[in-house]
Design an enzyme around this catalytic site. Structure first.
Site, PDB file in Angstrom:
ATOM      1  N   HIS A 174     -45.662  -3.855   9.035  1.00  0.00           N
ATOM      2  CA  HIS A 174     -46.231  -2.511   8.938  1.00  0.00           C
ATOM      3  C   HIS A 174     -45.848  -1.736  10.204  1.00  0.00           C
ATOM      4  O   HIS A 174     -45.891  -2.284  11.295  1.00  0.00           O
ATOM      5  CB  HIS A 174     -47.760  -2.575   8.819  1.00  0.00           C
ATOM      6  CG  HIS A 174     -48.394  -1.220   8.881  1.00  0.00           C
ATOM      7  ND1 HIS A 174     -48.466  -0.378   7.787  1.00  0.00           N
ATOM      8  CD2 HIS A 174     -48.972  -0.561   9.923  1.00  0.00           C
ATOM      9  CE1 HIS A 174     -49.058   0.747   8.154  1.00  0.00           C
ATOM     10  NE2 HIS A 174     -49.386   0.660   9.444  1.00  0.00           N
ATOM     11  N   GLU A 200       0.859  -1.193   0.000  1.00  0.00           N
ATOM     12  CA  GLU A 200       0.000   0.000   0.000  1.00  0.00           C
ATOM     13  C   GLU A 200       0.888   1.234   0.000  1.00  0.00           C
ATOM     14  O   GLU A 200       1.754   1.363   0.862  1.00  0.00           O
ATOM     15  CB  GLU A 200      -0.934   0.018   1.214  1.00  0.00           C
ATOM     16  CG  GLU A 200      -1.775   1.267   1.355  1.00  0.00           C
ATOM     17  CD  GLU A 200      -2.579   1.595   0.103  1.00  0.00           C
ATOM     18  OE1 GLU A 200      -2.410   2.726  -0.420  1.00  0.00           O
ATOM     19  OE2 GLU A 200      -3.350   0.729  -0.365  1.00  0.00           O
ATOM     20  N   GLY A 211      -7.265   1.094   3.287  1.00  0.00           N
ATOM     21  CA  GLY A 211      -8.716   1.181   3.186  1.00  0.00           C
ATOM     22  C   GLY A 211      -9.194   1.626   1.827  1.00  0.00           C
ATOM     23  O   GLY A 211     -10.372   1.498   1.504  1.00  0.00           O
ATOM     24  N   GLY A 212      -8.292   2.182   1.022  1.00  0.00           N
ATOM     25  CA  GLY A 212      -8.661   2.562  -0.338  1.00  0.00           C
ATOM     26  C   GLY A 212      -9.636   3.713  -0.416  1.00  0.00           C
ATOM     27  O   GLY A 212      -9.846   4.477   0.536  1.00  0.00           O
ATOM     28  N   THR A 213     -10.266   3.838  -1.578  1.00  0.00           N
ATOM     29  CA  THR A 213     -11.181   4.953  -1.847  1.00  0.00           C
ATOM     30  C   THR A 213     -12.346   4.976  -0.880  1.00  0.00           C
ATOM     31  O   THR A 213     -12.684   6.022  -0.317  1.00  0.00           O
ATOM     32  CB  THR A 213     -11.704   4.858  -3.291  1.00  0.00           C
ATOM     33  OG1 THR A 213     -10.614   5.005  -4.205  1.00  0.00           O
ATOM     34  CG2 THR A 213     -12.725   5.950  -3.562  1.00  0.00           C
ATOM     35  N   CYS A 214     -12.973   3.847  -0.649  1.00  0.00           N
ATOM     36  CA  CYS A 214     -14.187   3.811   0.170  1.00  0.00           C
ATOM     37  C   CYS A 214     -13.957   4.409   1.546  1.00  0.00           C
ATOM     38  O   CYS A 214     -14.701   5.274   1.989  1.00  0.00           O
ATOM     39  CB  CYS A 214     -14.688   2.378   0.302  1.00  0.00           C
ATOM     40  SG  CYS A 214     -16.179   2.227   1.306  1.00  0.00           S
TER      41      CYS A 214
END
Length: 459
Positions: A441, A34, A39-42
């Site tokens: 409901h 890395e 964690g990248g883009t997200c």
């Protein structure tokens, strides 16, 4: 000295860490590389930070609507952007450090930090080190695209990444791009208190979606005071005294929009430029995406492409599914394929737009006999009770097989309620399985059986 591993994973986005965990549990030795943020883009500049800020914007919106619910406020609602960013940053940091700690503490996993570059099909250089493996997985993600439009090199602008560090509220934000990313930021900053104009070169916003969904989203945004400039050709960035401007040619309206900040939200490009793919013989398409087959193998045996860089999906959920496909096929001798998954996505304006399967346009183009059902959210008791009855839902069913082809919900809770439709589709069950179900409901999903029971032929 060259280090050898069973697998090298390049990129710690959504697919990478989970794949590392699965492979090491199977006894593989793994190197994960890395170069910047775990964690990248997200985690860092996508889902996590933007949805945290959307939540802050929603809180401001509800506070301003207090009187609609019998809640009286004494002072005008204001937003402290520094506090908004502090909250966002704390959420991001918790996720990022959690992923990094997990990887660094993982047995049989070695973490390398730096830029990865191929030396050969089985070797990658990271800084001064060369690492070797028979299996290499590319999970390098994508970044905001910056088109070469007039003025882009002379006028300051923001992207979906840099805007996340803007700790002051712009007086007037001009958003170039009327699709998913641009619209989320447009509504967010409008609710924070900024004037907002969205510039889109096509005739309608979210132009790839059905016309009724585009119109529904447009109505929601305009009801909050967001200005839209559509059919905007020849878009150019300009300086305007202490501010900025967008010059455009439209079918109607003034040929210039003056503001204080410009956000470019016009797509993304894969992070494949500096991987040295040629040294490995890995092919890309004309846009730079790594070409991968239905099981995510690239043009080179032993190299796979996962996540945004493969052009097979641009979402966190598709990236994670890429990991599942690759891991199951490798370790469990499964035959999972990308083509087996049903398209599913959500536009996180408020209320959200969620979609599964085929669009109405696609069903019409297929020429098949189909049924369609629709319901306005004003008929959904839960939405009315919450004071959030904007939007509608619709569903399309194959007239012969009775299987659900696709659906969309533009409305409160739609991003959750649509999953009962998705699950029915994955089960391959006829629509009657869902139309005969008894739902709780009051919920949004309880209107889905009613909608299915009143379908008419698609004409």
């Amino acid at each position: 000295m060259k280090q050898s591993f069973d697998a090298i994973i390049v990129g710690a986005g959504q697919a990478g860490p989970s794949l590392a965990g699965r492979l090491t549990q199977a006894g593989w030795t793994v190197a994960i590389v890395e170069r910047k943020l775990f964690g990248g883009t997200c985690v860092n500049n996508g889902c996590t930070p933007t949805k945290a800020m959307v939540a802050s914007a929603h809180a401001a919106h509800i506070a301003r609507r207090g009187s609609d619910f019998g809640v009286i406020r004494r002072e005008p609602v204001s937003v402290d952007m520094k506090q908004v960013l502090a909250r966002k940053d704390a959420i991001v940091m918790k996720s990022r450090t959690g992923i990094e700690s997990w990887l660094r503490g993982m047995e049989r996993c070695t973490v390398f930090t730096g830029t990865a570059r191929f030396v050969s099909p089985n070797e990658i250089r990271v800084g001064d080190e060369v690492i070797h493996a028979k299996n290499i997985f590319l999970n390098v993600g994508a970044r905001p695209a910056v088109p070469d439009m007039p003025g882009v090199h002379e006028v300051p602008f923001l992207t979906s990444t840099t805007v996340l560090d803007l700790d002051e509220l712009p007086q007037h934000l001009i958003v170039v791009g009327g699709s998913y990313v641009g619209l989320e930021f447009a509504q967010m900053y409008r609710r924070f208190g900024a004037e907002v104009t969205v510039v889109e070169r096509k005739a309608r916003i979210i132009p790839n979606e059905d016309h009724d969904l585009s119109s529904g989203v447009q109505e929601i945004l305009q009801s909050e005071g967001i200005q839209l400039r559509l059919d905007a050709n020849c878009i150019r960035l300009e300086n305007d005294g202490e501010g900025v401007a967008i010059g455009l040619d439209c079918l109607e309206g003034h040929p210039r929009v003056v503001g204080s900040r410009i956000l470019l939200a016009v797509g993304r490009r894969p992070n494949t430029d500096d991987l040295g793919l040629a040294a490995a013989g890995v092919r890309t398409d004309e846009r730079g995406y790594i070409t991968a087959d239905d099981q995510l193998q690239t043009s080179v045996a032993g190299i796979w492409a996962l996540g945004d860089c493969n052009g097979r999906g641009a979402f966190t959920h598709t990236s994670y599914n890429d990991f599942e496909i690759v891991a199951d096929n490798l370790l469990d001798k499964a035959l999972r394929r990308v083509s087996d998954r049903i398209p599913v996505s959500a536009l996180y304006i408020d209320p959200p737009l969620a979609q599964v399967g085929l669009t109405e346009i696609q069903v019409r183009e297929s020429g098949r006999a189909a049924l369609i059902g629709t319901r306005p959210m004003t008929k959904v008791g839960r939405a009315v009770e919450k004071g959030e009855s904007q939007g509608f839902m619709k569903i399309l069913v194959d007239a012969e097989s009775k299987k659900i082809l696709g659906a969309a919900i533009l409305g409160t809770g739609g991003d959750e309620a649509i999953h009962c439709i998705l699950s029915t589709m994955y089960a391959g069950a006829p629509y009657t399985t869902l139309s005969h179900a008894v739902h709780i409901h009051p919920t949004v999903s309880e209107l889905i059986p009613t909608m299915l029971q009143s379908m008419t032929p698609l004409r």
